[in-house]
Scaffold this motif. Structure first.
Motif, short mmCIF file in Angstrom:
data_model
loop_
_atom_site.label_atom_id
_atom_site.label_comp_id
_atom_site.label_asym_id
_atom_site.label_seq_id
_atom_site.Cartn_x
_atom_site.Cartn_y
_atom_site.Cartn_z
N UNK A 292 -2.27 -10.91 1.48
CA UNK A 292 -2.94 -12.20 2.99
C UNK A 292 -3.60 -11.23 3.64
N UNK A 293 -4.08 -11.71 4.65
CA UNK A 293 -5.55 -11.86 5.10
C UNK A 293 -5.42 -10.12 4.59
N UNK A 294 -6.95 -10.39 3.52
CA UNK A 294 -7.61 -9.18 2.82
C UNK A 294 -9.04 -9.14 3.44
N UNK A 295 -9.38 -7.65 4.35
CA UNK A 295 -10.43 -8.04 4.35
C UNK A 295 -11.05 -7.28 2.90
N UNK A 296 -12.87 -8.06 2.42
CA UNK A 296 -13.45 -7.55 1.71
C UNK A 296 -14.64 -7.74 2.07
N UNK A 297 -15.41 -6.87 1.05
CA UNK A 297 -17.02 -6.63 1.50
C UNK A 297 -17.32 -5.80 2.74
N UNK A 389 -7.03 -3.61 3.41
CA UNK A 389 -5.25 -3.62 3.91
C UNK A 389 -5.65 -2.91 5.03
N UNK A 390 -6.47 -1.94 6.44
CA UNK A 390 -6.32 -1.68 7.07
C UNK A 390 -7.16 -2.47 8.41
N UNK A 391 -7.81 -2.99 8.40
CA UNK A 391 -9.41 -3.21 8.76
C UNK A 391 -9.07 -3.97 10.20
N UNK A 392 -9.08 -3.74 10.71
CA UNK A 392 -9.45 -4.49 12.25
C UNK A 392 -10.38 -5.36 12.05
N UNK A 393 -10.11 -6.84 13.01
CA UNK A 393 -11.17 -8.02 13.36
C UNK A 393 -11.34 -7.71 14.76
N UNK A 394 -12.93 -8.16 14.36
CA UNK A 394 -13.51 -8.21 16.17
C UNK A 394 -14.60 -9.53 16.19
N UNK A 395 -13.62 -10.02 17.09
CA UNK A 395 -13.73 -11.76 17.44
C UNK A 395 -14.75 -11.76 18.34
N UNK A 396 -16.31 -12.32 18.44
CA UNK A 396 -17.82 -11.87 18.75
C UNK A 396 -17.70 -13.92 19.32
N UNK A 397 -18.04 -14.39 20.11
CA UNK A 397 -18.79 -15.42 20.99
C UNK A 397 -19.70 -15.24 21.12
N UNK A 414 -4.83 -6.94 9.27
CA UNK A 414 -4.64 -7.66 7.98
C UNK A 414 -3.95 -7.07 6.50
N UNK A 415 -4.00 -7.50 5.36
CA UNK A 415 -3.01 -6.47 4.34
C UNK A 415 -1.12 -6.96 4.60
N UNK A 416 -1.09 -8.52 5.04
CA UNK A 416 -0.07 -8.92 4.90
C UNK A 416 0.71 -8.95 3.44
N UNK A 417 2.26 -9.38 3.77
CA UNK A 417 2.69 -9.74 3.25
C UNK A 417 2.21 -9.41 0.88
N UNK A 418 2.25 -8.16 1.19
CA UNK A 418 1.65 -8.07 -0.44
C UNK A 418 2.00 -8.16 -1.23
N UNK A 428 10.23 -14.16 -4.80
CA UNK A 428 8.74 -13.72 -4.74
C UNK A 428 9.59 -11.74 -3.80
N UNK A 429 8.84 -10.77 -4.41
CA UNK A 429 8.80 -9.52 -4.31
C UNK A 429 8.09 -9.02 -3.15
N UNK A 430 8.41 -8.70 -1.85
CA UNK A 430 7.01 -7.72 -1.39
C UNK A 430 6.75 -6.24 -1.85
N UNK A 431 5.70 -6.12 -1.98
CA UNK A 431 4.83 -4.21 -1.96
C UNK A 431 4.25 -4.00 -1.12
N UNK A 432 4.53 -4.61 -0.25
CA UNK A 432 3.90 -4.22 1.52
C UNK A 432 3.52 -3.15 1.59
N UNK A 433 5.28 -2.18 0.83
CA UNK A 433 5.13 -0.25 1.27
C UNK A 433 4.50 0.68 0.48
N UNK A 434 4.06 -0.28 -0.73
CA UNK A 434 3.12 0.19 -1.98
C UNK A 434 2.33 1.41 -1.34
N UNK A 435 1.07 -0.29 -0.53
CA UNK A 435 0.10 0.33 0.07
C UNK A 435 0.36 0.49 1.65
N UNK A 436 0.98 0.69 2.06
CA UNK A 436 0.61 0.78 3.19
C UNK A 436 2.66 0.99 3.69
#
Length: 691
Positions: A292-297, A389-397, A414-418, A428-436
């Protein structure tokens, strides 16, 4: 010469062997076995064996696969029937014998090439005689096999379970989707090996890494391909069918045969689920994972840009990727002998655009551990997955004149509740700890620093932290919103503004809602509201308002989400504070009541009900019920309309035919929504035998 030898028949004992090799669910007539594990065949002779003893001293078996079997690439092997066979090669020995038959145990090596095989009998230098065909698969039960999985419960879940759950929605409102993997449907094994046959390096089919990469690339290419585009005249009639998302097998058949309706491709989980089906079918443990909330591209960059106009509505496409509300992928379990030690276990299939038209090389297999540790040098794909799963979002107006202004935004995490389906359960099994590592932990800081150091050596744009703002006259904004909004309903939201300074502030607050697809693509503008406010010095002000479907200029599209944004601009400094929440659209609940246990071949009753909590009638209601081992074919019933505030209840009777844990899936479509689903599991037991 086979006639002179006097072989009457060869019994492949498919039912017995398949039971022992965990393939009986595929077939009890075709021999389907796993490498590294023995299977038995029985040779029946036309005359007493003593008649053929001289010839039988020079007898061997030949196993061959592929279009052009070759000893060089191990797709054709000859091995003696002898108790002295090589323990690490194909071997066969006589287990039992009587006057006119031999029971022979055949053991393929744990690293044999998988595929459809022919088995032949060779006597001296005479022409071999065909005994029959069998299919060889990977073996997670075999300790020497590269896909060996030690835990039996995990083997049953990640290889044998056909009833899946895929997780959709948002990080704050995870929704489960019942999915039929169907890896043991009768034709799936032929479809899967037929797909694999596009790859002509059959000798590499002994390596699960190679097989998984080829299948991942080919299925990705098929997903991208338009299969039988629908003529415009048919679009309206078939529109209701394009959205169906019940299981892998119908879609796989369609992709590979080109028959039937076009595939509805606007769903992230379809490719991941079908890939999981094919891998499990061939013996590779696999599961579908949702981030959930995955940074793509992002191209591996750890910053994602989002742009909003002065009305607080998102516009355009960021230069550096996009944050998806959720993203699904397929993990598979195997060793990685070509990599340094420590990267065995779960691997992520990561497909990309074919390089120079070469489809087969367009899928990488990335160890989950490499993503967690930020080992970017291991593979080019690690960088993309680490960023996801680690990117940050920069918001511009974006101002009306086109200039960009950095906002004071609470950085998106980002990279929530994998998530993936739990082993042996429907939880539902949360495996976020496997990724980060946990956010803010020392380990996370060390990994990010190591990644930044590595990027500095190779790139000019090496920043991984969002730009900071120097705020002389601060203003703070906090947004509270429900995790879901009922379809055609309303809910409360609140905005809290904090003015910590000693001076009054004039603030323009804009609240807006847009419809957004799972992949972050904007679907429609729905609503916005402007509120001019005066904030006294050292004031905390909470503004509560309702969010209602009745406010929206149009209905949000099917399968979309609501993106709620709040922007507060201080007129003196023109600095904007920004906050955002993604909200799932909650639909009515489809309730199913049925016993938890049933007897095979005895009628079973299920009751299905729905309460219309909407402010409009649900018209043209159609309910479909399906379930392998419970119902022979899917059944659909037209049930008319349900007025607001009323409930509809109906009952169905069916007769279970298969023993074990089975799943009944119920789906409802109407004018207000499609694909409203629910499921119930039932344990079917064999009938008691009378004394």
């Amino acid at each position: 010469m086979g006639q002179a030898l006097g072989i009457k028949s060869c019994d492949f004992q498919a039912a017995r062997n398949n039971e022992e090799h965990h393939t009986k669910a595929i077939s009890s007539r075709r021999l389907i076995v796993r490498r590294g594990q023995p299977f038995t065949i029985i040779l029946h002779f036309r005359a007493p064996i003593r008649t053929f003893l001289p010839a039988l001293k020079k007898v061997a078996l030949i196993a061959q696969t592929g279009e052009q079997p070759s000893k060089t690439d191990r797709t054709q092997v000859t091995f003696p029937i002898s108790s002295l066979g090589d323990q690490k090669w194909w071997r066969a020995e006589v287990e039992e014998r009587d006057a006119q038959s031999w029971t022979i145990s055949v053991t393929p090596p744990a690293d044999a090439v998988i595929g459809h095989y022919s088995l032949l009998l060779q006597v001296s230098s005479r022409k071999p005689r065909l005994l029959g065909q069998f299919t060889l698969l990977f073996n997670p039960w075999g300790r020497e096999d590269a896909v060996f999985l030690e835990n039996e419960a995990q083997r049953r879940e990640y290889l044998l379970n056909q009833n899946g759950l895929i997780y959709l929605g948002t990080a704050d409102c995870i929704q489960e989707e019942s999915w039929d993997f169907g890896q043991f449907e009768r034709d799936v094994i032929d479809l899967s090996l037929g797909l694999l046959s596009t790859d002509k390096q059959v000798e590499e089919w002994s390596q699960p890494v190679h097989v998984a990469r080829v299948l991942g690339a080919l299925l990705h290419a098929l997903k991208e391909k338009s299969v039988l585009p629908t003529p415009l005249t048919q679009a309206a009639q078939e529109g209701a069918w394009l959205n169906k998302r019940r299981g892998s097998v119908p879609i796989l058949r369609q992709w590979l045969t080109g028959r039937g309706r076009p595939v509805y491709e606007g769903q992230a989980w379809v490719l991941a689920a079908i890939t999981c089906t094919v891998l499990r079918c061939l013996g590779i443990p696999a599961r579908v994972v949702t981030t959930f909330a995955s940074a793509q591209g992002t191209g591996g960059a750890l910053l994602v840009d989002e742009y909003y106009n002065e009305e607080g509505l998102q516009i355009g496409e960021g230069r550096r990727g996009r944050i998806w509300i959720f993203q699904t992928s397929t993990e598979c379990w195997m060793t990685q002998p070509a990599l340094p030690q420590g990267y065995d276990g779960w691997q992520i299939l990561h497909s990309s655009a074919p390089n120079g038209g070469e489809v087969l090389g367009s899928c990488d297999l990335v160890p989950v551990k490499a993503v967690k540790e930020g080992t970017l040098g291991l593979s080019p794909a690690v960088s993309d997955l680490f960023a996801s799963v680690n990117a940050s979002c920069v918001v511009w107006k974006c101002r009306e004149d086109g200039t960009l202004e950095l906002t004071d935004s609470n950085t998106k995490y980002v990279g929530n509740n994998i998530s993936t389906k739990g082993v042996g359960s429907n939880r539902c099994e949360d495996i976020t700890q496997n990724y980060k590592y946990p956010e803010g932990s020392l380990q996370e800081k060390q990994v990010l620093e190591r990644v930044q150091t590595g990027r500095m050596k190779h790139e000019k744009d090496n920043g991984i932290c969002p730009p900071s703002l120097e705020i002389a006259d601060p203003l703070y904004l906090f947004l509270e919103a429900p995790s879901s909004l009922p379809l055609r309903g309303d809910a409360q939201l609140s905005v809290t503004l904090v003015n910590p300074s000693d001076q009054e502030k004039v603030v323009q607050l804009v609240i807006g809602v847009q419809a957004v697809y799972y992949n972050g693509v904007l679907a429609a503008e729905l609503w916005r509201e402007k509120l001019p406010l005066s904030l006294s010095a050292n004031l905390v002000r909470r503004i509560t308002t309702s969010l209602s479907f009745s406010y929206f200029e149009r209905n949000p599209p099917e399968n979309s989400f609501l993106r709620l944004t709040a922007v507060a601009t201080h007129s003196e400094s023109s600095l904007s504070c920004f906050a955002q929440e993604d909200i799932a659209i909650g639909r009515p609940h489809l309730a199913i009541e049925m016993p938890e246990k049933a007897e095979q071949y005895q009628p079973l009753m299920a009751s299905v009900s729905i309460h219309n909590s909407l402010n409009a009638p649900m018209k043209d209601c159609v309910i479909s019920i399906l379930g392998r081992g419970l119902i022979h074919r899917e059944r659909s019933y037209r049930l008319g309309s349900v007025r607001p505030g009323n409930a509809m209840c109906t009952q169905f009777q069916f007769t279970p035919t298969h023993v074990g844990l089975q799943r009944l899936t119920v789906e409802m479509d109407c004018n207000m929504f499609q694909n409203l689903t629910n499921y119930r599991s039932v344990t079917v037991v064999a009938p008691e035998r009378s004394a």
